[in-house]
Design an enzyme around this catalytic site. Structure first.
Site, short mmCIF file in Angstrom:
data_model
loop_
_atom_site.label_atom_id
_atom_site.label_comp_id
_atom_site.label_asym_id
_atom_site.label_seq_id
_atom_site.Cartn_x
_atom_site.Cartn_y
_atom_site.Cartn_z
N TYR A 169 74.95 -32.72 -12.06
CA TYR A 169 73.67 -32.72 -12.79
C TYR A 169 72.84 -31.48 -12.40
CZ TYR A 169 69.36 -34.78 -14.77
OH TYR A 169 68.23 -35.02 -15.49
N SER A 171 65.12 -30.19 -16.17
CA SER A 171 64.75 -31.20 -15.17
C SER A 171 64.09 -30.47 -14.01
CB SER A 171 66.01 -31.91 -14.68
OG SER A 171 65.74 -32.71 -13.56
P1 NAD Z 1 68.39 -41.89 -21.77
O1 NAD Z 1 69.64 -42.42 -21.16
O2 NAD Z 1 67.24 -42.80 -22.00
O3 NAD Z 1 68.70 -41.16 -23.14
C1 NAD Z 1 69.82 -40.32 -23.29
C2 NAD Z 1 70.05 -40.07 -24.76
O4 NAD Z 1 71.19 -39.23 -24.87
C3 NAD Z 1 70.36 -41.36 -25.54
O5 NAD Z 1 69.83 -41.24 -26.83
C4 NAD Z 1 71.89 -41.36 -25.59
O6 NAD Z 1 72.43 -42.08 -26.68
C5 NAD Z 1 72.13 -39.86 -25.74
N1 NAD Z 1 73.47 -39.44 -25.34
C6 NAD Z 1 74.12 -39.65 -24.18
N2 NAD Z 1 75.35 -39.13 -24.24
C7 NAD Z 1 75.47 -38.56 -25.48
C8 NAD Z 1 76.51 -37.87 -26.13
N3 NAD Z 1 77.69 -37.65 -25.56
N4 NAD Z 1 76.27 -37.45 -27.40
C9 NAD Z 1 75.09 -37.70 -28.02
N5 NAD Z 1 74.08 -38.35 -27.44
C10 NAD Z 1 74.27 -38.77 -26.18
O7 NAD Z 1 67.99 -40.67 -20.81
P2 NAD Z 1 66.62 -39.86 -20.65
O8 NAD Z 1 66.12 -40.15 -19.27
O9 NAD Z 1 65.72 -40.01 -21.79
O10 NAD Z 1 67.21 -38.38 -20.57
C11 NAD Z 1 67.06 -37.45 -21.61
C12 NAD Z 1 67.15 -36.05 -21.02
O11 NAD Z 1 66.09 -35.86 -20.09
C13 NAD Z 1 68.45 -35.78 -20.27
O12 NAD Z 1 68.89 -34.47 -20.53
C14 NAD Z 1 68.04 -35.90 -18.82
O13 NAD Z 1 68.84 -35.16 -17.97
C15 NAD Z 1 66.62 -35.35 -18.89
N6 NAD Z 1 65.77 -35.76 -17.77
C16 NAD Z 1 65.52 -37.08 -17.55
C17 NAD Z 1 64.70 -37.42 -16.48
C18 NAD Z 1 64.35 -38.85 -16.17
O14 NAD Z 1 63.79 -39.10 -15.09
N7 NAD Z 1 64.62 -39.81 -17.04
C19 NAD Z 1 64.16 -36.43 -15.66
C20 NAD Z 1 64.45 -35.11 -15.94
C21 NAD Z 1 65.26 -34.77 -17.01
#
Ligand code: NAD
Length: 276
Positions: free
Chosen positions: A171, A158
């Site tokens: 986080y 991130s």
């Molecule tokens: P999201 O909530 O859309 O997706 C999260 C995914 O992780 C889903 O498929 C969910 O089922 C799965 N998940 C959650 N807990 C789990 C567990 N215990 N076991 C297995 N699967 C699990 O979130 P996203 O925004 O797509 O985030 C994905 C990654 O990107 C994360 O690591 C997040 O920190 C990172 N990220 C997101 C953003 C953003 O702005 N959305 C920015 C930077 C980094």
């Protein structure tokens, strides 16, 4: 005369050698993970999806990927907070689709609250899913990658692996940890045809971000519209959300021959956030 590259040539160079490889993308039933899975399928890779969600939605996603891109898919419901689930997911993948050639550690959760009231069980869950899961998956796939002399490890960190924001203690700590893990694995695998890199996205409008808008509104005493305009998009000079397609394209590039010498890198894709 100047020779301009032809778009199609560039694309085939990006995806050459990827058809038939197997990619395991954790947390790929939604958001960024699903975007990466789609991009990998478009490059011809077989995909193991993982995460939570309705059975029929996951099966529909598998069907679309398989029929659109002539690839194979599998699904693991492994909970990334449980090391035994993770070990089982890796061995089931090897049994169904073969070796894990590309590993994307993407599953993640968030919680926004001041440190003095931050629930310890949320701290433990964020550290387990966002950081420790990557340790467990990587240690399980590296021996096979070393034996085959090829592997790609991509950790979805991130912008919060590079800079902090208030009210996100767990986080930010986990994401900084992911970057440290990435660099260490890169050094340990550098001579084995394996690369390990961290993608550092800014805000992407996924369910994870949609959920933190009301939490941030409460923590900062703002309206939800103010959170989007004055907190989330304020951080990004482009004033636009990053898209899952942009992150998918970067992940495909990291698997391509052109990225063979990139390892141990933190790659921001955050609209200029950390350039400030
Ligand atoms: P999201 O909530 O859309 O997706 C999260 C995914 O992780 C889903 O498929 C969910 O089922 C799965 N998940 C959650 N807990 C789990 C567990 N215990 N076991 C297995 N699967 C699990 O979130 P996203 O925004 O797509 O985030 C994905 C990654 O990107 C994360 O690591 C997040 O920190 C990172 N990220 C997101 C953003 C953003 O702005 N959305 C920015 C930077 C980094």
């Amino acid at each position: 005369m100047e020779q301009r590259p032809i778009a199609g040539t560039q694309l085939s160079a990006m995806t050459s050698g990827l058809r038939g490889r197997t990619a395991l993308v954790t947390g790929s039933t939604s958001g960024i993970g699903l975007g990466i899975a789609r991009a990998f399928a478009g490059a011809g890779m077989n995909i193991v999806l993982n995460g939570f969600g309705k059975k029929e939605d996951i099966e529909a996603t598998q069907h679309v990927l398989e029929t659109s891109f002539s690839i194979r898919t599998a699904f693991s419901a492994a909970d990334m907070s449980k090391p035994t689930d993770i070990a089982q997911m890796i061995s089931e993948t090897e049994a169904s689709l073969g070796s894990v050639d590309v590993l994307v550690n993407n599953a993640g959760i968030q919680h926004v609250e001041p440190i003095e009231s931050f629930p310890p069980e949320k701290w433990d869950a964020i550290l387990a899913i966002n950081l420790s899961a990557a340790f467990h998956t990587i240690r399980a796939v590296v021996p096979g990658m070393k034996a085959r002399k090829w592997g790609r490890i991509i950790n979805i960190a991130s912008a919060h692996a590079l800079v902090a924001s208030p009210f996100k203690s767990a986080y930010v700590a986990a994401k900084h940890g992911v970057l440290g893990l990435t660099k260490t694995v890169a050094l340990e695998t550098a001579e084995h045809g394996i690369t390990a890199n961290a993608i550092c996205p800014g805000y992407v409008l996924t369910p994870l971000v949609e959920k933190q808008i009301p939490e941030t509104a409460q923590a900062r005493m703002l309206t939800e519209d103010q959170v989007i305009r004055d907190v989330l998009l304020h951080a990004q000079p482009t004033h636009k959300f990053v898209t899952t397609e942009e992150i998918g394209a970067l992940a495909v590039f990291l698997c391509s021959p052109g990225a063979a010498s990139m390892t141990g890198a933190a790659l921001p894709i955050e609209g200029g956030w950390t350039a400030q």
